[in-house]
Design an enzyme around this catalytic site. Structure first.
Site, PDB file in Angstrom:
ATOM      1  N   TYR A  14      12.447  17.066 -42.659  1.00  0.00           N
ATOM      2  CA  TYR A  14      12.259  18.501 -42.373  1.00  0.00           C
ATOM      3  C   TYR A  14      12.353  18.784 -40.875  1.00  0.00           C
ATOM      4  O   TYR A  14      12.936  19.784 -40.458  1.00  0.00           O
ATOM      5  CB  TYR A  14      10.905  18.991 -42.903  1.00  0.00           C
ATOM      6  N   LYS A  74      15.266  15.216 -51.771  1.00  0.00           N
ATOM      7  CA  LYS A  74      15.259  14.646 -50.434  1.00  0.00           C
ATOM      8  C   LYS A  74      14.239  13.525 -50.353  1.00  0.00           C
ATOM      9  O   LYS A  74      13.270  13.584 -51.110  1.00  0.00           O
ATOM     10  CB  LYS A  74      14.979  15.703 -49.359  1.00  0.00           C
TER      11      LYS A  74
HETATM   12  P1  NAD Z   1       5.325  11.703 -57.782  1.00  0.00           P
HETATM   13  O1  NAD Z   1       4.738  10.397 -57.388  1.00  0.00           O
HETATM   14  O2  NAD Z   1       4.391  12.816 -58.069  1.00  0.00           O
HETATM   15  O3  NAD Z   1       6.267  11.511 -59.054  1.00  0.00           O
HETATM   16  C1  NAD Z   1       7.178  10.455 -59.172  1.00  0.00           C
HETATM   17  C2  NAD Z   1       7.657  10.352 -60.593  1.00  0.00           C
HETATM   18  O4  NAD Z   1       8.528   9.219 -60.702  1.00  0.00           O
HETATM   19  C3  NAD Z   1       6.515  10.128 -61.606  1.00  0.00           C
HETATM   20  O5  NAD Z   1       6.742  10.888 -62.737  1.00  0.00           O
HETATM   21  C4  NAD Z   1       6.616   8.646 -61.936  1.00  0.00           C
HETATM   22  O6  NAD Z   1       6.177   8.351 -63.234  1.00  0.00           O
HETATM   23  C5  NAD Z   1       8.119   8.419 -61.804  1.00  0.00           C
HETATM   24  N1  NAD Z   1       8.461   7.024 -61.521  1.00  0.00           N
HETATM   25  C6  NAD Z   1       9.437   6.344 -62.136  1.00  0.00           C
HETATM   26  N2  NAD Z   1       9.504   5.087 -61.685  1.00  0.00           N
HETATM   27  C7  NAD Z   1       8.527   4.948 -60.775  1.00  0.00           C
HETATM   28  C8  NAD Z   1       8.100   3.864 -59.958  1.00  0.00           C
HETATM   29  N3  NAD Z   1       8.691   2.676 -60.008  1.00  0.00           N
HETATM   30  N4  NAD Z   1       7.064   4.083 -59.137  1.00  0.00           N
HETATM   31  C9  NAD Z   1       6.469   5.283 -59.049  1.00  0.00           C
HETATM   32  N5  NAD Z   1       6.842   6.361 -59.808  1.00  0.00           N
HETATM   33  C10 NAD Z   1       7.864   6.186 -60.657  1.00  0.00           C
HETATM   34  O7  NAD Z   1       6.364  12.110 -56.640  1.00  0.00           O
HETATM   35  P2  NAD Z   1       6.910  13.551 -56.304  1.00  0.00           P
HETATM   36  O8  NAD Z   1       6.037  14.163 -55.265  1.00  0.00           O
HETATM   37  O9  NAD Z   1       7.160  14.317 -57.544  1.00  0.00           O
HETATM   38  O10 NAD Z   1       8.280  13.176 -55.566  1.00  0.00           O
HETATM   39  C11 NAD Z   1       9.461  12.838 -56.271  1.00  0.00           C
HETATM   40  C12 NAD Z   1      10.664  13.076 -55.381  1.00  0.00           C
HETATM   41  O11 NAD Z   1      10.719  14.444 -55.044  1.00  0.00           O
HETATM   42  C13 NAD Z   1      10.655  12.324 -54.053  1.00  0.00           C
HETATM   43  O12 NAD Z   1      11.952  11.928 -53.719  1.00  0.00           O
HETATM   44  C14 NAD Z   1      10.160  13.342 -53.051  1.00  0.00           C
HETATM   45  O13 NAD Z   1      10.613  13.115 -51.740  1.00  0.00           O
HETATM   46  C15 NAD Z   1      10.737  14.610 -53.627  1.00  0.00           C
HETATM   47  N6  NAD Z   1       9.935  15.799 -53.271  1.00  0.00           N
HETATM   48  C16 NAD Z   1      10.560  16.847 -52.703  1.00  0.00           C
HETATM   49  C17 NAD Z   1       9.857  17.958 -52.360  1.00  0.00           C
HETATM   50  C18 NAD Z   1      10.554  19.147 -51.748  1.00  0.00           C
HETATM   51  O14 NAD Z   1       9.877  20.030 -51.253  1.00  0.00           O
HETATM   52  N7  NAD Z   1      11.871  19.207 -51.806  1.00  0.00           N
HETATM   53  C19 NAD Z   1       8.469  18.004 -52.576  1.00  0.00           C
HETATM   54  C20 NAD Z   1       7.855  16.925 -53.192  1.00  0.00           C
HETATM   55  C21 NAD Z   1       8.598  15.811 -53.531  1.00  0.00           C
END
Ligand code: NAD
Length: 377
Positions: A225, A139
């Site tokens: 949410y 999401k």
């Molecule tokens: P994060 O910043 O911790 O991780 C992002 C990942 O994408 C990293 O591994 C990074 O290296 C990679 N990436 C690739 N290209 C990139 C770019 N151009 N810029 C930045 N990062 C890049 O983020 P996250 O918290 O893991 O979130 C990732 C996804 O998961 C999002 O869509 C977020 O909304 C979703 N999410 C959902 C929940 C949930 O409860 N369902 C919780 C957290 C995150």
């Protein structure tokens, strides 16, 4: 069954007829030298190894019954080694963003789970579908309705299943609220208040504050949410939305929305207020009904959640929400059980998000919506 294409395999798996016979068939087994496919368990490849994959999804995949961590897709070389060692992952199941499409030939991977910044969801979900893999997309589903539609169409065309990472639809407190509404335990919902927010104060260059990568701020990230809460607390999609934006730290939130409030009107007469922010913490759901009330607080953290109603406390044992969510999706693929968070639900939420942004852009005017029963579950 001398030869079976990946597509045929997925079709059979979707119909729940792949089963033991197919998994133990000689040609397929030969194609899978190395660790065997686990019977009755689908292989998941995580795309994007950021904090959600690292601290929630991968650990949850050590507890799942119907799926397991089989592969990774990462743009960071150092993570390949770390993850290979941590999870005993063979090199053939490790991909980067460039060679990702070769995953089509990998029979150990059935589901691709896209966990990248929001603007990358559509590209990788579509590439996964085109590779013949079932897709879980985090999401918000994408950064526009048009992208959501492209993902849905790619999955339909490829004959693969699509789920959105809405973990709460698999956890018991949310199920209980949905049951209250469905069974009319407290009568009809007349008012709902839903909040989802946290205070962001870290690196100002993070992708969540960069519109090109996030598609928007608090609304895209946490707002989904509160939109979801308002909908499952009424059992209806809104027919009208009016919204306001507030900015108190413009130096930090240069490119994305900080705080948004919105008012929903529902077809059955209920009204709702929705709050989301990157400037303060808030996490709750409250519904006032014709014959009582119910609330969850917190309503959408990783848990344990907590709840109360006019009938007393709502209490369930805590389990990993991500484990429940991924097992639900795997059962949907394997046995055709209900898809608790289908693509239409992600698209419906994006239509509401676009309407909220439009209301703000057009002087807080009410925006009518014609969603019917889209995405209701
Ligand atoms: P994060 O910043 O911790 O991780 C992002 C990942 O994408 C990293 O591994 C990074 O290296 C990679 N990436 C690739 N290209 C990139 C770019 N151009 N810029 C930045 N990062 C890049 O983020 P996250 O918290 O893991 O979130 C990732 C996804 O998961 C999002 O869509 C977020 O909304 C979703 N999410 C959902 C929940 C949930 O409860 N369902 C919780 C957290 C995150």
């Amino acid at each position: 069954m001398d030869k079976i294409t990946r597509r045929q395999f997925n079709e059979r798996l979707s119909k729940g007829i792949a089963g033991t016979a197919l998994l133990s068939s000689a040609p397929l087994a030969c194609a899978m030298a190395g660790p065997k496919k686990r019977e009755g368990s689908l292989g998941i490849a995580l795309v994007g190894l950021g904090s959600y994959s690292t601290y929630q999804l991968a650990p949850a995949l050590q507890q799942t019954k119907y799926c397991h961590l089989a592969g990774i897709v990462t743009g960071t070389r150092a993570k390949e080694k770390i993850w290979a060692e941590r999870y005993g992952m063979p090199g053939r199941n490790i991909y980067n963003y460039e060679n990702f499409d070769a995953i089509a030939d990998n029979n150990e991977i059935d589901i691709v789970y896209v966990v990248l910044p929001n603007s990358m969801h559509a590209e990788f979900s579509i590439r996964a579908a085109q590779a013949g893999k079932h897709v879980i997309c985090e999401k918000p589903m994408a950064i526009s309705v048009a992208e959501c539609e492209a993902i849905i169409e790619a999955c339909r065309k490829a004959g693969v299943k699509l789920g959105i990472g809405y973990r709460l639809h698999s956890e018991p407190y949310t199920q209980e609220v949905k049951r209250f509404v469905k069974e009319g335990t407290f009568g009809k919902t007349l008012y709902v208040n839903a909040e989802a927010a946290y205070r962001s104060a870290g690196n100002p260059d993070q992708w969540r504050l960069n519109r090109a990568l996030s598609g928007g701020g608090a609304l895209m990230n946490m707002g989904v949410y509160s939109i979801q809460s308002a909908i499952y607390a009424t059992g209806e999609n809104p027919v009208k939305v009016t919204a306001q934006e507030f900015s108190t730290r413009p130096d930090y939130f240069k490119d994305t929305d900080e705080t948004i409030t919105a008012q929903f009107q529902f077809p059955g007469g209920a009204t709702g207020t929705v709050f989301t922010s990157h400037n303060t913490h808030a996490n709750s759901l409250y519904a006032s009904c014709s014959g009582g009330w119910f609330s969850l607080k917190p309503a959408n953290t990783y848990g344990p959640l907590a709840g109360e109603s006019a009938n007393g406390p709502i209490q369930f044992p805590h389990e990993s929400q991500q484990k429940l969510q991924m097992d639900d999706f795997a059962r949907h693929v394997l046995y055709g059980s209900v898809n608790k968070a289908p693509g239409e639900m992600g698209k419906r939420d994006m239509i509401i998000i676009e309407a909220i942004y439009r209301s703000i852009a057009e002087g807080n005017r009410p925006i009518p919506l014609e969603l019917g029963k889209m995405g209701l579950s």
